[in-house]
Each structure stands twice: as C-alpha cells, then as structure tokens.
Design an enzyme around this catalytic site. Structure first.
Site, PDB file in Angstrom:
ATOM      1  N   CYS A 260       0.825  -1.215   0.000  1.00 37.62           N
ATOM      2  CA  CYS A 260       0.000   0.000   0.000  1.00 37.62           C
ATOM      3  C   CYS A 260       0.856   1.262   0.000  1.00 37.62           C
ATOM      4  CB  CYS A 260      -0.868   0.045   1.251  1.00 37.62           C
ATOM      5  SG  CYS A 260      -1.832  -1.425   1.517  1.00 37.62           S
TER       6      CYS A 260
ATOM      7  N   ARG B  53       4.914   0.474  -6.105  1.00 31.52           N
ATOM      8  CA  ARG B  53       4.919  -0.380  -4.913  1.00 31.52           C
ATOM      9  C   ARG B  53       4.012  -1.595  -5.076  1.00 31.52           C
ATOM     10  NH1 ARG B  53       6.473   2.745  -0.081  1.00 31.52           N
ATOM     11  NH2 ARG B  53       5.122   1.461   1.193  1.00 31.52           N
TER      12      ARG B  53
ATOM     13  N   TRP C 145      -2.963  -2.599  -1.448  1.00 30.41           N
ATOM     14  CA  TRP C 145      -2.525  -3.949  -1.840  1.00 30.41           C
ATOM     15  C   TRP C 145      -3.212  -4.882  -0.850  1.00 30.41           C
ATOM     16  CZ3 TRP C 145       0.428  -8.029   0.247  1.00 30.41           C
ATOM     17  CH2 TRP C 145       0.944  -8.939  -0.691  1.00 30.41           C
TER      18      TRP C 145
ATOM     19  N   ASN D  99      -1.639   1.803   6.014  1.00 35.70           N
ATOM     20  CA  ASN D  99      -0.753   0.729   5.539  1.00 35.70           C
ATOM     21  C   ASN D  99      -0.449  -0.153   6.734  1.00 35.70           C
ATOM     22  OD1 ASN D  99      -0.610   2.114   3.182  1.00 35.70           O
ATOM     23  ND2 ASN D  99       1.581   2.502   3.240  1.00 35.70           N
ATOM     24  N   GLY D 100      -0.375  -1.449   6.526  1.00 32.18           N
ATOM     25  CA  GLY D 100      -0.035  -2.345   7.631  1.00 32.18           C
ATOM     26  C   GLY D 100      -1.181  -3.284   7.944  1.00 32.18           C
TER      27      GLY D 100
ATOM     28  N   GLU E 225      17.916 -16.913  -8.904  1.00 34.06           N
ATOM     29  CA  GLU E 225      17.495 -15.534  -9.170  1.00 34.06           C
ATOM     30  C   GLU E 225      16.915 -15.416 -10.589  1.00 34.06           C
ATOM     31  OE1 GLU E 225      16.832 -12.980  -7.605  1.00 34.06           O
ATOM     32  OE2 GLU E 225      17.000 -11.318  -8.999  1.00 34.06           O
TER      33      GLU E 225
ATOM     34  N   LYS F 142      13.146 -14.175 -11.339  1.00 34.31           N
ATOM     35  CA  LYS F 142      12.880 -13.014 -12.199  1.00 34.31           C
ATOM     36  C   LYS F 142      11.880 -13.377 -13.285  1.00 34.31           C
ATOM     37  CE  LYS F 142      14.121 -10.539 -10.498  1.00 34.31           C
ATOM     38  NZ  LYS F 142      14.700  -9.950  -9.330  1.00 34.31           N
TER      39      LYS F 142
ATOM     40  N   GLU G 288       8.264 -13.996 -11.768  1.00 35.71           N
ATOM     41  CA  GLU G 288       7.518 -12.855 -11.209  1.00 35.71           C
ATOM     42  C   GLU G 288       7.038 -11.871 -12.262  1.00 35.71           C
ATOM     43  OE1 GLU G 288       9.745 -10.771  -8.175  1.00 35.71           O
ATOM     44  OE2 GLU G 288      11.543 -10.787  -9.375  1.00 35.71           O
TER      45      GLU G 288
ATOM     46  N   HIS H  18      18.562 -35.783  -9.419  1.00 34.71           N
ATOM     47  CA  HIS H  18      17.859 -36.293  -8.234  1.00 34.71           C
ATOM     48  C   HIS H  18      16.368 -35.990  -8.285  1.00 34.71           C
ATOM     49  CE1 HIS H  18      21.662 -37.406  -6.451  1.00 34.71           C
ATOM     50  NE2 HIS H  18      22.125 -36.217  -6.791  1.00 34.71           N
TER      51      HIS H  18
ATOM     52  N   LYS I  64       6.398  -3.885  -4.030  1.00 28.19           N
ATOM     53  CA  LYS I  64       7.821  -3.533  -4.030  1.00 28.19           C
ATOM     54  C   LYS I  64       8.423  -3.642  -2.642  1.00 28.19           C
ATOM     55  CE  LYS I  64      11.659  -2.271  -5.815  1.00 28.19           C
ATOM     56  NZ  LYS I  64      12.373  -3.371  -6.500  1.00 28.19           N
TER      57      LYS I  64
HETATM   58  C1  F6R Z   1      12.199  -9.974  -6.404  1.00 30.81           C
HETATM   59  C2  F6R Z   1      12.079  -9.057  -5.300  1.00 30.81           C
HETATM   60  C3  F6R Z   1      11.723  -9.596  -3.966  1.00 30.81           C
HETATM   61  C4  F6R Z   1      12.510  -8.863  -2.873  1.00 30.81           C
HETATM   62  C5  F6R Z   1      12.035  -9.305  -1.487  1.00 30.81           C
HETATM   63  C6  F6R Z   1      12.846  -8.652  -0.392  1.00 30.81           C
HETATM   64  O1  F6R Z   1      12.529  -9.309  -7.582  1.00 30.81           O
HETATM   65  O2  F6R Z   1      12.243  -7.878  -5.454  1.00 30.81           O
HETATM   66  O3  F6R Z   1      11.941 -10.963  -3.889  1.00 30.81           O
HETATM   67  O4  F6R Z   1      13.867  -9.134  -3.039  1.00 30.81           O
HETATM   68  O5  F6R Z   1      10.685  -8.955  -1.325  1.00 30.81           O
HETATM   69  O6  F6R Z   1      12.764  -7.266  -0.461  1.00 30.81           O
HETATM   70  P1  F6R Z   1      13.835  -6.337   0.204  1.00 30.81           P
HETATM   71  O7  F6R Z   1      15.119  -6.552  -0.489  1.00 30.81           O
HETATM   72  O8  F6R Z   1      13.303  -4.952   0.009  1.00 30.81           O
HETATM   73  O9  F6R Z   1      13.919  -6.722   1.653  1.00 30.81           O
END
Ligand code: F6R
Length: 614
Positions: A2, A27, A75, A101-102, A487, A491, A494, A510, A609
C-alpha cells in the site's frame, strides 16, 4: 505494498495527490482512493478497484476541490480488491476518513466489540475497524481527534502507517506510524505525507521520518508537532534528501525495469565510489572499519533476507567463506524470526534488504538483537527502518529502484558483499595481499564488463521470441552460479508468470530431470570457472533427453557453444564475481519474455515492491 500520500497547504490537493499516487504505483496495488475536504468543510471520499487512472476517471465531474486531502493505493491483505475494501474508509458518522498501511492483528476482537455497540461495517478490512474505533473513543470520551487516535492506537496490536482527517476541519491531518514507514515533507507553508519520499520529492526535499509509535499533528500554517502515543513531545531533525526527480522517471526507457538493468554499470560505479581506490590499493567500508574488532573476531556470520536479497546472501555465503574463512549461514528472515535460533557471542548478523522495510527482515533483526547479536545492514533506501535499526551497515547507493522486480539493487548487494568480504579478508589476513589486490582490481572492471553484456540486448530480445510461449523453465548453475540460477528463475516467474525453477545443476538428476523433454527450455549458467567441466556433463545429460539448452557462456568458450542450442556470452572474471555478470543476461531474458507476453513488467500482478506485512 500500500501507498500513502497526503497534502495540506495553499494549493489544490487533488492534482498533488493524484501525481503522488502515480509515483507510488511501483509499490504494487489493486485499488486506489482519495479523501478531500472541500472549502465548505465537506469530507468527500472517492475510491475504486483498479489503477490510479481508473480513480481519475471515477472522479471526473465530482467535487475534487480542497487544499487538504489524503490518498491511498491498496494492496489487499484483508478482503479482496474491490471498491468497498479500497481506502480511505469513513467512520460510522462519515465525519472521519482514514488511510492505512499495515495490518491490525486484533481487528476481529475490536470489530466484534464495535458491532455490539451498534457500529456498521461496509468492508472486510482491518482498516475500517481502526477508524470506527477512533470515532467511538472520540465520542465516548469527548476528546479531540489527536487524543482519540492516541487512545485507539494504544488498543491496537499490529503495524500501521495512517493518516486521518475530520469533516469540518480543513486545517488538520493526523498521521502516525508503527512498523510501517511514514515520511513528512516540509514545504513552504505546506506539508506532505508519504509512505516513502517518492510522492513528495517533486515538492520538497526536506523531510522528517516518523519513528515507531509517533504521531504527527499537521496543522495549516503551523509547525508540525510530533508526539508519542503516550503524549510525550518529540523533536526531529529535518533531513535533506538527495533524491532527484529524474531518478523517478523512465528517461526514455519503455519500463523502469529496463532502465534499471541498463543503469547497472553506473550504479555499481556509484556503489564503489569512495570505497574502492585501485590506484591506492585501498578499500574502505566505514561500517566495517568502525567495528573492526567485531569482524576480526567473528566466529560466525548469519545472513538474513528475503527473495532476491536472500539470493544475494547465498552468494555472500560462498564469498565470505572462501576468502574470509568465517562460517556463514543464510536464512530466510521469515523462518528465522519464528524459530528459537541459537546466537553465540561473537556472531555477526548481516541483514540484506533493498527497501529496508521488509517486515520479516525487520522482525528477524529484532530477534537477533534481543539475543545479543551485532547486526550489520545492507540496504538501498537511505533512512529506511532496517538502516535505522541496525548497529552498522553499508548502503548500496543505487538510487530508487522502481521496477518491482529487483535488478540493480541485487547486483549492488553483491558488490557491497564483495567489498565487505575483501575488507574482512584484509583485516583477518585470510588470503594473500596480492590476491586481494587482484580481486579489487577485477571488481572495478565489472561495470565495463556489464556494459559489454548489455550490448547483446538485441540478440537476447530475439532469443526471447523463441521462448515466449514456453510453459515452464528450468535454470541451472553450480557454485557461485547456483544462486544466479535461483534468481534467474525468480525473475522470470515474477514478471512473465511462466513457471520456472532454479536448481544446483548437479541436483537435476535427483528429480527434476524427469521434467526434461523437447519442450523444456533449460537455462544453464556454464561460464569458464572451477565448475565448468562438471556443468558440461550436466548439459550433456539434458541434451541426451532432448531438452533445449540456453547456455550463458564465457566469451572464450569453445565447448558449450557446440552442445547448447543457444548461447549468450559474458566476459570472464574471477569466479566469485561471476554472478555480477551472469545475472545480467538472465534479467534481460526475463524482461523481453515478459514484454512479449504483454505483462505489466514494472507492476506484476500480486507483487509489492516493499513487503511491509508478514
Ligand atoms: C524480487 C524481489 C523480492 C525482494 C524481497 C525482499 O525481484 O524484489 O523478492 O527481493 O521482497 O525485499 P527487500 O530486499 O526490500 O527486503
């Protein structure tokens, strides 16, 4: 997650709030809303499921006048994304409006009590409970809004950043926070509120970050007053932000993600600036030097993080164990916080977080601190909660990362971990000084090497066309490139919503090998390093089962090029820096596949985000 924006001043609030909501779109959100008090004191709320542009359409022809307002992007946590659940929420009498938010954890108990007292609820949210509670307390005790907010927050268990306004009072916003960030912008006789600085920076760079359980009383033409929930007055330093508006713009790129991928060479130079001086053979991370003894005597390092930052942590583990000879364990913050972990005296915790606001990582840090650990933070967002709640740390200094999928923050985390490991190795004398100097020199060459990889963007884009309609992907890597495979898979899934899994290449036999057939694309990181021969054998195993191999190879490669179906070349580097290069083509591949599939690359569905709830 949010987003919050608020305004009180001499300008019309609506355009400022809408612009702010657009800046907060990165976000991640599913509905948006706005509350304004018009010149006759009426409190109007407009809200809708969907994008900020849907809200703008919804507001067309409505009364959007007023120089005070609060706005929100939601969100969903409690209740599906729909108009009723969107914020702001009215109180029972519709005299108060609140954005939040929260999460209010004890909302159901509070709701039940309020229902018994005759309050009606129009949404499934925990937020509506909070505004009803504030109104109930205000009426019952005949107190002003700020006191009612203080008393209500005293009853609440959970996390919040809130802003409240009252019908008939166009001169005041009350804002408060606990475990969810809130920033107050100080303009020229006008004030702004933001869940981060992005909606504010266009108007002022002077800000105050509220601390946990603090309330800001923001009155027109008065200095804002900050008090705690217990009504203790607080003074705060006004911080000058260095953020520039251009950092929040796409600057000609179609998406923030692509801009951020292409920024990496310069951002890594920024990250190393003032820290690595190759001519003087110098490396300085003040966060380490100030606590030299702790790092010198560290018996163990625990790395705590989530998602992409956790992948950076895995690479940090390999690196620190190899060159500093300190045992390292990497753990998901969300697991660590609910175990009863063993922390020894002399343990160091490294918390990695782009946003610096991830709720699980913040809670894990608290847990570690309570058990006596020294905590070092690696964060990108300056002034973020994790940066403020750790004993020491280093910023990644890559500027705001707007694309939801982390790219430049990841490579910068790797860069900080590399500098940190080199600093510690030098202090502990665990590898020869000549080797440290070689690595230091090589680290400074990385940005130029990334620039070379970025020149392959066109061919990676063409390659992406071949795989746009694949339903699954496997990513494989070994050693330092195993976390790169994880990773790469994250990527892709997502932003393209294609199912993808990352594995250490040798694990394939395995289990996952059962999935290989001529429809399964397998991305193998097969650069020329210690694991090269082993990875070649893994590629042979895939080819023997008709899998389609896309290999990331070194420019000097001669073998994999003859076996793989497609190759993407990267320059050679030290094994421990390989991830800084091999990650780049995987970012580009995911990006182009997602664009081909017409996905919302910068704001993928369901993602946020900064994950400020657990
Ligand atoms: C993936 C991504 C998330 C963040 C995760 C942790 O692209 O961005 O997996 O890495 O939510 O977020 P931070 O780094 O802000 O603690």
């Amino acid at each position: 997650m949010c987003g919050i924006v608020g305004y009180i001043g001499h300008q019309e609030a609506y355009p400022i709030l809408i612009k702010g909501l657009h800046r907060l779109e990165y976000r991640g959100y599913d509905s948006a809303g706005i509350a304004l008090i018009n010149p006759t004191g009426e409190l109007n709320i407009y809200k809708t499921k969907g994008r900020v542009s849907d809200l703008e359409e919804f507001c067309t022809g409505k009364d959007i006048s007023g120089t005070i307002g609060i706005a929100h992007t939601r969100w969903a946590t409690h209740g599906e994304p729909n108009n009723a659940n969107a914020h702001p929420h009215y109180s029972e009498s519709e005299n108060l409006a609140l954005i939040h938010n929260g999460i209010i954890e004890n909302y159901s108990v509070l709701k039940e009590q309020l229902v018994q007292k005759g309050y009606h609820f129009h949404s499934q949210t925990d937020t509506e409970v909070l505004i009803q509670l504030i109104e109930y307390i205000k009426t019952l005790n005949n107190v002003d809004l700020c006191t009612a907010v203080q008393l209500a927050l005293g009853q609440v268990i959970g996390a919040y950043a809130i802003a409240v306004m009252e019908k008939g009072n166009p001169n005041q916003i009350i804002a408060a926070r606990k475990s969810s960030p809130l920033v107050l912008g100080i303009g020229d006789n006008e004030f702004f509120i933001g869940s981060d600085a992005s909606p504010i920076i266009e108007f002022t760079n002077k800000v105050i970050y509220l601390e946990d359980e603090e309330i800001a009383i923001i009155k027109r033409n008065e200095e804002p007053k900050i008090v705690t929930i217990g009504n203790v007055e607080k003074t705060h330093e006004i911080i000058q932000l260095e953020l520039s508006l251009s950092q929040l713009e796409k600057e000609g790129y179609p998406h923030f993600m692509l801009k951020e991928i292409f920024e990496q060479p310069n951002r890594l130079r920024d990250c190393m600036r003032g820290r690595v001086d190759v001519t003087g053979n110098h490396i300085v991370l003040s966060g380490i030097i100030d606590y030299r003894e702790k790092f010198l005597n560290a018996k163990r390092i625990l790395i705590l993080a989530c998602g992409t930052s956790w992948h950076a942590g895995l690479i940090g583990e390999y690196l620190i164990e190899e060159i500093c000879r300190i045992p390292v364990e990497v753990e998901y913050s969300s697991e660590f916080r609910y175990r009863n972990p063993i922390i020894y005296p002399g343990d160091i915790v490294i918390a990695i977080s782009q946003s610096g606001e991830t709720a699980d990582t913040l809670a894990a840090i608290e847990q570690a601190k309570q058990q006596g650990a020294f905590v070092y933070g690696i964060c990108n967002v300056v002034g973020s909660s994790i940066a403020r709640n750790t004993h020491s740390g280093s910023y990644t200094h890559v500027g705001p990362e707007i694309g939801v999928a982390s790219t430049k923050a990841f490579t910068a985390q790797l860069c900080v971990l590399a500098m940190l490991a080199l600093c510690i190795a030098r202090e502990r004398k665990t590898i020869p000084e000549t080797h440290i100097l070689e690595l230091l020199n090589e680290l400074t060459r990385i940005p130029n090497k990334i620039e070379r990889i970025l020149q392959s963007d066109d061919s990676i884009q063409k390659l992406s066309n071949i795989f746009t309609y694949a339903h699954n992907f496997i990513y494989l890597g070994r050693g330092y490139n195993y976390p790169v495979a994880l990773e790469g898979a994250l990527k892709l899934k997502e932003i393209s919503y294609i199912h993808a899994e990352g594995y250490p290449a040798a694990e394939m036999k395995h289990g996952p090998i059962a999935l290989i057939d001529n429809e399964m694309p397998v991305v193998v990181v097969a650069t020329d390093n210690d694991m090269y021969e082993k990875v070649i054998s893994n590629i042979q195993e895939i080819k023997a089962r008709n899998g389609r191999v896309i290999a990331i190879v070194s420019e000097s490669d001669t073998v994999v090029k003859t076996i793989a179906d497609y190759v993407i070349e990267v320059p050679t580097t030290a094994d421990c820096f390989d991830p800084l290069l091999t990650t780049i083509p995987l970012q580009l591949l995911s990006y182009h596949i997602a664009v081909n599939k017409r996905r919302d690359v910068d704001m993928p569905r369901n993602l946020a985000k900064s994950v400020t709830v657990e």
